[in-house]
Design a protein around this motif. Structure first.
Motif, mmCIF file in Angstrom:
data_model
loop_
_atom_site.group_PDB
_atom_site.id
_atom_site.type_symbol
_atom_site.label_atom_id
_atom_site.label_comp_id
_atom_site.label_asym_id
_atom_site.label_seq_id
_atom_site.Cartn_x
_atom_site.Cartn_y
_atom_site.Cartn_z
ATOM 1 N N ALA A 146 5.371 28.284 4.823
ATOM 2 C CA ALA A 146 5.442 29.218 3.799
ATOM 3 C C ALA A 146 6.005 28.718 2.472
ATOM 4 C CB ALA A 146 6.333 30.350 4.223
ATOM 5 N N SER A 147 5.779 27.414 2.310
ATOM 6 C CA SER A 147 6.135 26.705 1.003
ATOM 7 C C SER A 147 5.363 27.015 -0.062
ATOM 8 C CB SER A 147 6.344 25.230 1.082
ATOM 9 O OG SER A 147 5.119 24.687 1.216
ATOM 10 N N GLN A 148 4.251 27.725 0.025
ATOM 11 C CA GLN A 148 3.230 28.159 -1.004
ATOM 12 C C GLN A 148 2.331 29.337 -0.702
ATOM 13 O OE1 GLN A 148 1.323 24.200 -1.460
ATOM 14 N NE2 GLN A 148 0.052 24.563 0.463
ATOM 15 N N ILE A 149 1.893 29.811 -1.836
ATOM 16 C CA ILE A 149 1.096 31.105 -1.809
ATOM 17 C C ILE A 149 -0.097 31.247 -2.566
ATOM 18 C CG2 ILE A 149 2.667 32.387 -3.035
ATOM 19 C CD1 ILE A 149 2.098 34.980 -1.029
ATOM 20 N N GLY A 198 11.055 30.937 2.031
ATOM 21 C CA GLY A 198 9.636 30.667 2.323
ATOM 22 C C GLY A 198 9.144 32.040 1.359
ATOM 23 N N PHE A 199 7.808 31.908 1.343
ATOM 24 C CA PHE A 199 7.055 33.073 0.604
ATOM 25 C C PHE A 199 6.659 34.089 2.006
ATOM 26 C CE2 PHE A 199 5.947 29.894 -2.524
ATOM 27 C CZ PHE A 199 6.397 30.554 -3.543
ATOM 28 N N GLN A 200 6.676 35.404 1.645
ATOM 29 C CA GLN A 200 6.201 36.432 2.878
ATOM 30 C C GLN A 200 4.652 36.336 2.788
ATOM 31 O OE1 GLN A 200 8.551 37.957 4.853
ATOM 32 N NE2 GLN A 200 6.460 38.162 6.029
ATOM 33 N N LEU A 201 4.114 35.536 3.725
ATOM 34 C CA LEU A 201 2.678 35.618 3.595
ATOM 35 C C LEU A 201 2.001 36.614 4.648
ATOM 36 C CD1 LEU A 201 2.539 31.659 4.198
ATOM 37 C CD2 LEU A 201 2.488 32.831 1.879
ATOM 38 N N THR A 202 0.770 37.039 4.286
ATOM 39 C CA THR A 202 -0.031 37.658 5.050
ATOM 40 C C THR A 202 -0.932 36.640 6.270
ATOM 41 O OG1 THR A 202 -2.048 37.053 3.863
ATOM 42 C CG2 THR A 202 -0.833 39.283 3.243
ATOM 43 N N ARG A 203 -1.301 37.205 7.273
ATOM 44 C CA ARG A 203 -1.808 36.238 8.267
ATOM 45 C C ARG A 203 -2.880 35.308 7.600
ATOM 46 N NH1 ARG A 203 -0.603 33.939 12.460
ATOM 47 N NH2 ARG A 203 0.195 35.654 13.173
ATOM 48 N N GLU A 204 -3.849 35.858 6.843
ATOM 49 C CA GLU A 204 -4.843 35.155 6.027
ATOM 50 C C GLU A 204 -4.295 34.012 5.067
ATOM 51 O OE1 GLU A 204 -8.561 35.807 2.932
ATOM 52 O OE2 GLU A 204 -6.761 37.074 2.838
ATOM 53 N N GLN A 205 -3.019 34.394 4.452
ATOM 54 C CA GLN A 205 -2.414 33.263 3.452
ATOM 55 C C GLN A 205 -1.779 32.187 4.445
ATOM 56 O OE1 GLN A 205 0.119 36.020 1.541
ATOM 57 N NE2 GLN A 205 -1.269 36.034 -0.299
ATOM 58 N N LEU A 206 -1.335 32.627 5.602
ATOM 59 C CA LEU A 206 -0.515 31.530 6.437
ATOM 60 C C LEU A 206 -1.615 30.712 6.947
ATOM 61 C CD1 LEU A 206 1.713 30.407 7.982
ATOM 62 C CD2 LEU A 206 1.276 31.922 9.801
ATOM 63 N N GLU A 207 -2.953 31.170 7.353
ATOM 64 C CA GLU A 207 -3.980 30.507 7.777
ATOM 65 C C GLU A 207 -4.516 29.375 6.761
ATOM 66 O OE1 GLU A 207 -6.831 32.838 9.484
ATOM 67 O OE2 GLU A 207 -5.329 34.012 11.065
ATOM 68 N N ILE A 208 -4.509 29.868 5.377
ATOM 69 C CA ILE A 208 -5.013 29.090 4.510
ATOM 70 C C ILE A 208 -4.122 27.984 4.355
ATOM 71 C CG2 ILE A 208 -5.129 28.828 1.779
ATOM 72 C CD1 ILE A 208 -6.092 31.645 1.970
ATOM 73 N N ASN A 209 -2.687 28.079 4.263
ATOM 74 C CA ASN A 209 -1.661 27.020 4.048
ATOM 75 C C ASN A 209 -1.912 26.079 5.166
ATOM 76 O OD1 ASN A 209 -0.669 28.272 1.851
ATOM 77 N ND2 ASN A 209 1.340 28.729 2.647
ATOM 78 N N ARG A 210 -2.097 26.590 6.499
ATOM 79 C CA ARG A 210 -2.140 25.615 7.691
ATOM 80 C C ARG A 210 -3.383 24.814 7.587
ATOM 81 N NH1 ARG A 210 0.495 29.588 12.287
ATOM 82 N NH2 ARG A 210 2.592 29.258 12.023
ATOM 83 N N LYS A 211 -4.354 25.493 6.994
ATOM 84 C CA LYS A 211 -5.715 24.782 6.964
ATOM 85 C C LYS A 211 -5.552 23.495 5.776
ATOM 86 C CE LYS A 211 -9.291 26.923 5.556
ATOM 87 N NZ LYS A 211 -10.699 27.491 5.471
ATOM 88 N N LEU A 212 -4.949 23.719 4.738
ATOM 89 C CA LEU A 212 -4.685 22.914 3.468
ATOM 90 C C LEU A 212 -3.665 21.665 4.093
ATOM 91 C CD1 LEU A 212 -4.335 25.080 0.776
ATOM 92 C CD2 LEU A 212 -5.998 23.566 0.963
#
Length: 187
Positions: free
Chosen positions: A42-45, A162-176
């Motif tokens: 959750a370090s980036q959004i 951390g940033f409060q992420l949506t499920r989609e944002q979390l998946e983007i971060n993990r993929k990156l």
């Protein structure tokens, strides 16, 4: 009495007096403070325009925590109070609808066993200066507290931001992070 005996006796007295003072000083030592950090996932959004695609042209804003520090920690009546400071950077993208934005983040406390003690949501406003699409900012939060078990302090506890992420944002971060091709959204 021989000189070396006198010196040894004087040294023994100094050690005893020093030990008495040490016990008092040990009782007055500050508590062990919790560890402060940024939750990696959750370090980036990255925020996209509403209803748009997920291409670079659809990016409205990107934010990243750069640092988070514990700036103060003290025990008072069985509660361990901490103050923290974070620094972040924000960038407005091609689809930014405004020069101002508000982003959600959280501060959480983890117990020594890794279990979540508390998670508190916050909102922070960012304003971009005219002619600039990047801004750096910092924020201090005071009097964050935890109640450690009786006779204990903050040893083993963690304060995470951390940033409060949506499920989609979390998946983007993990993929990156997994692809490791982009070490951060803003770079």
């Amino acid at each position: 009495m021989h000189f070396s005996c006198r010196l040894a006796a004087l040294f023994a007295v100094v050690l005893v007096l020093g030990a008495c003072g040490t016990k008092k000083k040990l009782a007055e030592l500050p508590p062990t403070c919790p560890v402060m950090g940024i939750l990696s996932d959750a370090s980036q959004i990255r925020i996209y325009r509403e209803g748009g695609g997920r291409e670079q042209a659809d990016v409205a804003y990107e934010l990243e925590f750069m640092r988070a520090n514990l700036i103060k920690c003290e025990m008072d009546e069985g509660k361990l109070f901490s103050s923290i400071r974070f620094e972040a950077v924000a960038r407005s993208g091609p689809a930014a609808p405004s020069r101002k934005m508000q982003f959600p983040y959280f501060v959480s406390i983890l117990a020594p066993d890794g279990k979540l003690v508390v998670k508190v949501p916050f909102q922070h406003n960012v304003k971009f200066k005219s002619g600039s699409n990047v801004t750096r900012f910092s924020k201090e939060l005071e009097r964050i507290y935890l109640i450690p078990p009786k006779g204990k302090d903050g040893l083993g506890f963690e304060i995470l931001i951390g940033f409060q992420l949506t499920r989609e944002q979390l998946e983007i971060n993990r993929k990156l992070q997994k692809s490791n091709s982009d070490p951060g959204l803003l770079r």
